[in-house]
Design a protein around this motif. Structure first.
Motif, PDB file in Angstrom:
ATOM      1  N   VAL A   1      36.481  41.200  34.399  1.00  0.00           N
ATOM      2  CA  VAL A   1      37.730  40.438  34.320  1.00  0.00           C
ATOM      3  C   VAL A   1      38.516  40.580  35.617  1.00  0.00           C
ATOM      4  O   VAL A   1      39.066  39.602  36.139  1.00  0.00           O
ATOM      5  CB  VAL A   1      38.572  40.899  33.100  1.00  0.00           C
ATOM      6  N   GLU A   2      38.539  41.776  36.166  1.00  0.00           N
ATOM      7  CA  GLU A   2      39.269  42.011  37.415  1.00  0.00           C
ATOM      8  C   GLU A   2      38.648  41.233  38.579  1.00  0.00           C
ATOM      9  O   GLU A   2      39.360  40.630  39.392  1.00  0.00           O
ATOM     10  CB  GLU A   2      39.295  43.511  37.719  1.00  0.00           C
ATOM     11  N   VAL A   3      37.321  41.227  38.659  1.00  0.00           N
ATOM     12  CA  VAL A   3      36.643  40.487  39.728  1.00  0.00           C
ATOM     13  C   VAL A   3      36.900  38.992  39.563  1.00  0.00           C
ATOM     14  O   VAL A   3      37.224  38.289  40.532  1.00  0.00           O
ATOM     15  CB  VAL A   3      35.125  40.779  39.743  1.00  0.00           C
ATOM     16  N   LEU A   4      36.773  38.498  38.335  1.00  0.00           N
ATOM     17  CA  LEU A   4      37.005  37.071  38.085  1.00  0.00           C
ATOM     18  C   LEU A   4      38.446  36.682  38.403  1.00  0.00           C
ATOM     19  O   LEU A   4      38.684  35.613  38.978  1.00  0.00           O
ATOM     20  CB  LEU A   4      36.663  36.722  36.636  1.00  0.00           C
ATOM     21  N   ALA A   5      39.381  37.546  38.058  1.00  0.00           N
ATOM     22  CA  ALA A   5      40.789  37.253  38.346  1.00  0.00           C
ATOM     23  C   ALA A   5      41.021  37.145  39.844  1.00  0.00           C
ATOM     24  O   ALA A   5      41.729  36.243  40.311  1.00  0.00           O
ATOM     25  CB  ALA A   5      41.682  38.329  37.734  1.00  0.00           C
TER      26      ALA A   5
ATOM     27  N   LEU B   1      32.463  38.251  48.620  1.00  0.00           N
ATOM     28  CA  LEU B   1      32.282  39.599  48.082  1.00  0.00           C
ATOM     29  C   LEU B   1      32.511  39.639  46.576  1.00  0.00           C
ATOM     30  O   LEU B   1      31.846  40.404  45.868  1.00  0.00           O
ATOM     31  CB  LEU B   1      33.191  40.580  48.818  1.00  0.00           C
ATOM     32  N   CYS B   2      33.408  38.817  46.069  1.00  0.00           N
ATOM     33  CA  CYS B   2      33.584  38.718  44.614  1.00  0.00           C
ATOM     34  C   CYS B   2      32.305  38.195  43.961  1.00  0.00           C
ATOM     35  O   CYS B   2      31.898  38.681  42.903  1.00  0.00           O
ATOM     36  CB  CYS B   2      34.757  37.797  44.268  1.00  0.00           C
ATOM     37  N   GLN B   3      31.668  37.224  44.586  1.00  0.00           N
ATOM     38  CA  GLN B   3      30.416  36.684  44.063  1.00  0.00           C
ATOM     39  C   GLN B   3      29.329  37.761  44.042  1.00  0.00           C
ATOM     40  O   GLN B   3      28.552  37.863  43.090  1.00  0.00           O
ATOM     41  CB  GLN B   3      29.973  35.475  44.882  1.00  0.00           C
ATOM     42  N   ILE B   4      29.292  38.577  45.082  1.00  0.00           N
ATOM     43  CA  ILE B   4      28.317  39.674  45.133  1.00  0.00           C
ATOM     44  C   ILE B   4      28.620  40.686  44.033  1.00  0.00           C
ATOM     45  O   ILE B   4      27.706  41.167  43.350  1.00  0.00           O
ATOM     46  CB  ILE B   4      28.316  40.335  46.528  1.00  0.00           C
ATOM     47  N   ALA B   5      29.891  41.010  43.836  1.00  0.00           N
ATOM     48  CA  ALA B   5      30.275  41.953  42.782  1.00  0.00           C
ATOM     49  C   ALA B   5      29.855  41.421  41.418  1.00  0.00           C
ATOM     50  O   ALA B   5      29.315  42.170  40.588  1.00  0.00           O
ATOM     51  CB  ALA B   5      31.778  42.211  42.823  1.00  0.00           C
TER      52      ALA B   5
ATOM     53  N   GLN C   1      27.929  49.526  42.809  1.00  0.00           N
ATOM     54  CA  GLN C   1      27.907  48.493  43.853  1.00  0.00           C
ATOM     55  C   GLN C   1      28.972  47.434  43.579  1.00  0.00           C
ATOM     56  O   GLN C   1      29.631  46.963  44.510  1.00  0.00           O
ATOM     57  CB  GLN C   1      26.525  47.836  43.922  1.00  0.00           C
ATOM     58  N   ALA C   2      29.146  47.074  42.320  1.00  0.00           N
ATOM     59  CA  ALA C   2      30.160  46.083  41.969  1.00  0.00           C
ATOM     60  C   ALA C   2      31.560  46.595  42.298  1.00  0.00           C
ATOM     61  O   ALA C   2      32.392  45.847  42.836  1.00  0.00           O
ATOM     62  CB  ALA C   2      30.055  45.719  40.488  1.00  0.00           C
ATOM     63  N   ILE C   3      31.821  47.855  41.998  1.00  0.00           N
ATOM     64  CA  ILE C   3      33.135  48.436  42.319  1.00  0.00           C
ATOM     65  C   ILE C   3      33.357  48.423  43.827  1.00  0.00           C
ATOM     66  O   ILE C   3      34.440  48.052  44.309  1.00  0.00           O
ATOM     67  CB  ILE C   3      33.260  49.874  41.776  1.00  0.00           C
TER      68      ILE C   3
END
Length: 148
Positions: free
Chosen positions: A133-137, A107-111, A84-86
């Motif tokens: 790290v990728e989502v946070l970036a 959507l980043c927050q949901i991931a 789901q995160a991906i």
């Protein structure tokens, strides 16, 4: 099983590029069957293609082929939360490409919330910390901060 999935002819961006023909990804999606173990799911063409598609900027297509993997994961499991995160990261990247930074931020927050459900370091053969790290970036990128 091939080494590298064949990339789609183009990345579909709603409102900007042509949509793929109906059923174009069905053969890839069909590599997933109910009851597969996490190890089996990680080896499916759908999972491998989903990762490759997202890495190459085919965000809509990644979501399309990862959905059956997500659906085949046991409810409330770490693999399910990880997939789901991906998917949500791919959706965020697509929304950013569509010029919708607020949607991308959400959507980043949901991931990240899905990644918070994952305790393992490696899920489906993937590094969980690297995805975080990728989502946070993306969530702190200037594209989102200045355009929101």
């Amino acid at each position: 099983m091939t080494d590298a999935p064949v990339l789609p002819s183009h990345a579909y961006v709603p409102g900007h590029t042509a949509r793929h023909t109906e059923g174009a990804f069905d053969p890839i999606r069909a590599s997933v069957r109910e009851g597969m173990s996490s190890k089996e799911l990680a080896r499916t063409e759908a999972f491998r293609a989903g990762l490759a598609f997202r890495a190459s900027g085919h965000f809509w297509e990644a979501h399309e082929v990862l959905e059956p993997v997500w659906m085949a994961c046991p409810p409330n499991s770490e693999p399910r939360a990880f997939v789901q995160a991906i998917i949500q990261l791919a959706n965020a990247q697509l929304k950013l490409r569509m010029g919708k930074p607020r949607a991308a931020t959400r959507l980043c927050q949901i991931a990240l919330a899905h990644l918070d459900e994952v305790r393992g370091e490696v899920v489906l053969g993937c590094d969980v910390a690297a995805l975080r790290v990728e989502v946070l970036a993306l969530s702190t990128s200037s594209e989102l901060q200045y355009n929101a």
